[in-house]
Design an enzyme around this catalytic site. Structure first.
Site, PDB file in Angstrom:
ATOM      1  N   SER A 173     -17.981  32.490  44.704  1.00 17.17           N
ATOM      2  CA  SER A 173     -17.533  32.208  43.342  1.00 17.17           C
ATOM      3  C   SER A 173     -16.213  31.441  43.436  1.00 17.17           C
ATOM      4  O   SER A 173     -15.939  30.728  44.402  1.00 17.17           O
ATOM      5  CB  SER A 173     -17.390  33.539  42.594  1.00 17.17           C
ATOM      6  N   LYS A 212     -19.393  29.260  37.736  1.00 15.40           N
ATOM      7  CA  LYS A 212     -18.922  30.367  38.581  1.00 15.40           C
ATOM      8  C   LYS A 212     -18.972  31.700  37.816  1.00 15.40           C
ATOM      9  O   LYS A 212     -19.248  32.750  38.416  1.00 15.40           O
ATOM     10  CB  LYS A 212     -17.524  30.073  39.117  1.00 15.40           C
TER      11      LYS A 212
HETATM   12  P1  NAP Z   1     -17.072  21.478  50.645  1.00 12.75           P
HETATM   13  O1  NAP Z   1     -16.461  21.338  52.001  1.00 12.75           O
HETATM   14  O2  NAP Z   1     -17.371  20.237  49.875  1.00 12.75           O
HETATM   15  O3  NAP Z   1     -18.369  22.379  50.795  1.00 12.75           O
HETATM   16  C1  NAP Z   1     -19.491  22.260  49.952  1.00 12.75           C
HETATM   17  C2  NAP Z   1     -20.735  22.388  50.801  1.00 12.75           C
HETATM   18  O4  NAP Z   1     -21.873  22.432  49.943  1.00 12.75           O
HETATM   19  C3  NAP Z   1     -20.946  21.232  51.762  1.00 12.75           C
HETATM   20  O5  NAP Z   1     -21.503  21.733  52.965  1.00 12.75           O
HETATM   21  C4  NAP Z   1     -21.965  20.345  51.050  1.00 12.75           C
HETATM   22  O6  NAP Z   1     -22.675  19.574  52.000  1.00 12.75           O
HETATM   23  C5  NAP Z   1     -22.801  21.425  50.354  1.00 12.75           C
HETATM   24  N1  NAP Z   1     -23.511  20.981  49.153  1.00 12.75           N
HETATM   25  C6  NAP Z   1     -23.021  20.357  48.073  1.00 12.75           C
HETATM   26  N2  NAP Z   1     -23.987  20.128  47.176  1.00 12.75           N
HETATM   27  C7  NAP Z   1     -25.122  20.657  47.705  1.00 12.75           C
HETATM   28  C8  NAP Z   1     -26.464  20.736  47.277  1.00 12.75           C
HETATM   29  N3  NAP Z   1     -26.853  20.230  46.090  1.00 12.75           N
HETATM   30  N4  NAP Z   1     -27.377  21.335  48.080  1.00 12.75           N
HETATM   31  C9  NAP Z   1     -27.008  21.844  49.295  1.00 12.75           C
HETATM   32  N5  NAP Z   1     -25.765  21.793  49.763  1.00 12.75           N
HETATM   33  C10 NAP Z   1     -24.827  21.192  48.984  1.00 12.75           C
HETATM   34  O7  NAP Z   1     -16.153  22.357  49.667  1.00 12.75           O
HETATM   35  P2  NAP Z   1     -15.165  23.621  49.791  1.00 12.75           P
HETATM   36  O8  NAP Z   1     -13.927  23.246  49.068  1.00 12.75           O
HETATM   37  O9  NAP Z   1     -15.091  24.142  51.173  1.00 12.75           O
HETATM   38  O10 NAP Z   1     -15.931  24.684  48.852  1.00 12.75           O
HETATM   39  C11 NAP Z   1     -16.895  25.584  49.385  1.00 12.75           C
HETATM   40  C12 NAP Z   1     -17.197  26.694  48.397  1.00 12.75           C
HETATM   41  O11 NAP Z   1     -16.000  27.414  48.103  1.00 12.75           O
HETATM   42  C13 NAP Z   1     -17.753  26.224  47.058  1.00 12.75           C
HETATM   43  O12 NAP Z   1     -18.668  27.177  46.570  1.00 12.75           O
HETATM   44  C14 NAP Z   1     -16.513  26.208  46.190  1.00 12.75           C
HETATM   45  O13 NAP Z   1     -16.822  26.290  44.819  1.00 12.75           O
HETATM   46  C15 NAP Z   1     -15.814  27.442  46.690  1.00 12.75           C
HETATM   47  N6  NAP Z   1     -14.378  27.472  46.403  1.00 12.75           N
HETATM   48  C16 NAP Z   1     -13.555  26.567  46.968  1.00 12.75           C
HETATM   49  C17 NAP Z   1     -12.184  26.644  46.737  1.00 12.75           C
HETATM   50  C18 NAP Z   1     -11.242  25.707  47.418  1.00 12.75           C
HETATM   51  O14 NAP Z   1     -10.002  25.902  47.323  1.00 12.75           O
HETATM   52  N7  NAP Z   1     -11.724  24.690  48.097  1.00 12.75           N
HETATM   53  C19 NAP Z   1     -11.676  27.638  45.892  1.00 12.75           C
HETATM   54  C20 NAP Z   1     -12.567  28.530  45.287  1.00 12.75           C
HETATM   55  C21 NAP Z   1     -13.923  28.459  45.563  1.00 12.75           C
HETATM   56  P3  NAP Z   1     -23.539  18.233  51.618  1.00 12.75           P
HETATM   57  O15 NAP Z   1     -22.577  17.250  51.074  1.00 12.75           O
HETATM   58  O16 NAP Z   1     -24.170  17.835  52.930  1.00 12.75           O
HETATM   59  O17 NAP Z   1     -24.570  18.671  50.647  1.00 12.75           O
END
Ligand code: NAP
Ligand code: COA
Length: 271
Positions: A149, A167
């Protein structure tokens, strides 16, 4: 973490199978690497075959059993094929992580219906697809599902109407599945990170140093989370030490959400 750690050791997840949707970069890859370092067999999916290949190569340095395939979580059949392949290659799934997501900043009045739907489809419908398709392949009793989330689920944030709605839906879905699947021996929890350093998400949400500094000022600990802190939370939740958690949303945000959205939103808007 050392092998003498009382909760997690290098063989805590030996012979366990961990499937991670969106496990090819960022937070989800860090979670996958953590499980691999604790002895697990790991299987990752995301849209890009190139990202899958690179992640599997990196994970293979940590565990001899790493595999993956390209699949879009919006496509139920593709997800079902991926979990079936994981089951065939590695055995029943002990830990399921659903973390694929999309994010960009857009105020609601400018956001197209397709832009809103796209994020709902990836985050919320995708999480349902992953949980639903994996259910028949989960180890019962004993499986742990972790949905990723975000604090947007509880902190309404301007520019994030699509993400807040998606979320919040994931939190609700997590709690319903905990009630329905708990009696079958499947625990379902979520982790809601606040800002995490070095991620694509924060690159999009805090595009300038001014944004970053202002957002930091709205977090009581005055720092972002580290990738390993989110990864360890996932490992803890899935370990025997976390065995009584079911239907929980663990907020890991340095206290950001205790202040509510006001301070965070004002900091973002002022940057
Ligand atoms: P990220 O590196 O962009 O990770 C997203 C992942 O999801 C990538 O592996 C991407 O790979 C995959 N993805 C995206 N669309 C997809 C689809 N339609 N089908 C299958 N795979 C898909 O981002 P992140 O910042 O680490 O975030 C990861 C998670 O943590 C997310 O759920 C995000 O909402 C959550 N989150 C992040 C933060 C933060 O500070 N970054 C804070 C709170 C929550 P492909 O491009 O190959 O599809
Ligand atoms: N602002 C406003 N609308 C945007 C946008 C932005 N920055 N980026 C995309 N959109 C809209 C598009 O205009 C389109 O709507 P339209 O058809 O009405 O024009 C809709 O969103 C879909 O865009 P598209 O590029 O076709 O989607 P996609 O499925 O290829 O990609 C995204 C999904 C948009 C979420 C993309 O940013 C992505 O792949 N993200 C994954 C990585 C990520 O976000 N990581 C952080 C996780 S916290």
């Amino acid at each position: 973490m050392s092998t003498t750690d009382p909760l997690l050791s290098t063989d805590s997840f030996t012979e366990k199978v961990v499937f991670v949707a969106g496990g090819t970069s960022g937070i989800n890859l860090a979670i996958t690497e953590r499980f691999a370092s604790l002895g697990a067999k790991v299987f990752v999916i995301s849209r890009s075959q190139d990202k899958v290949d690179r992640a599997v190569e990196a994970l293979s340095a940590v565990t001899p059993m790493a595999a993956g395939m390209a699949a879009d979580v919006r496509d139920y059949d593709a997800v079902a094929q991926a979990v079936a392949t994981c089951r065939e290659q590695m055995g029943s799934i002990d830990v399921l992580v659903s973390g694929a997501a999309g994010n960009f900043v857009s105020d609601a009045a400018s956001l197209s219906p397709n832009g809103f739907r796209t994020v709902i489809d990836i985050d919320l419908v995708g999480t349902f697809n992953v949980c639903r398709a994996a259910f028949e392949h989960l180890t019962k009793p004993g499986a742990s599902i972790i949905n990723i989330s975000a604090t947007q689920a509880i902190n309404p944030m301007p520019g994030q109407v699509h993400v807040c709605a998606a979320k919040a839906g994931i939190d609700a879905l997590t709690k319903v599945l905990a009630i329905e699947w708990g009696p079958m021996g499947v625990r379902v929890n979520a982790i809601a990170p606040g800002p995490v350093d070095g991620t694509e998400g924060m690159a999009r949400l805090t595009p300038t140093p001014a944004h970053r500094e202002r957002v930091l000022s709205a977090i009581p600990l005055r720092r972002y989370a580290r990738l390993d802190e989110i990864a360890n939370t996932a490992a803890f939740l899935s370990s025997p030490a976390g065995a009584n958690f079911n239907g929980a949303v663990l907020v890991c945000d340095g206290g950001q959400s205790v202040l509510g959205s006001g301070a965070f939103a004002a900091a973002w808007a002022a940057a």
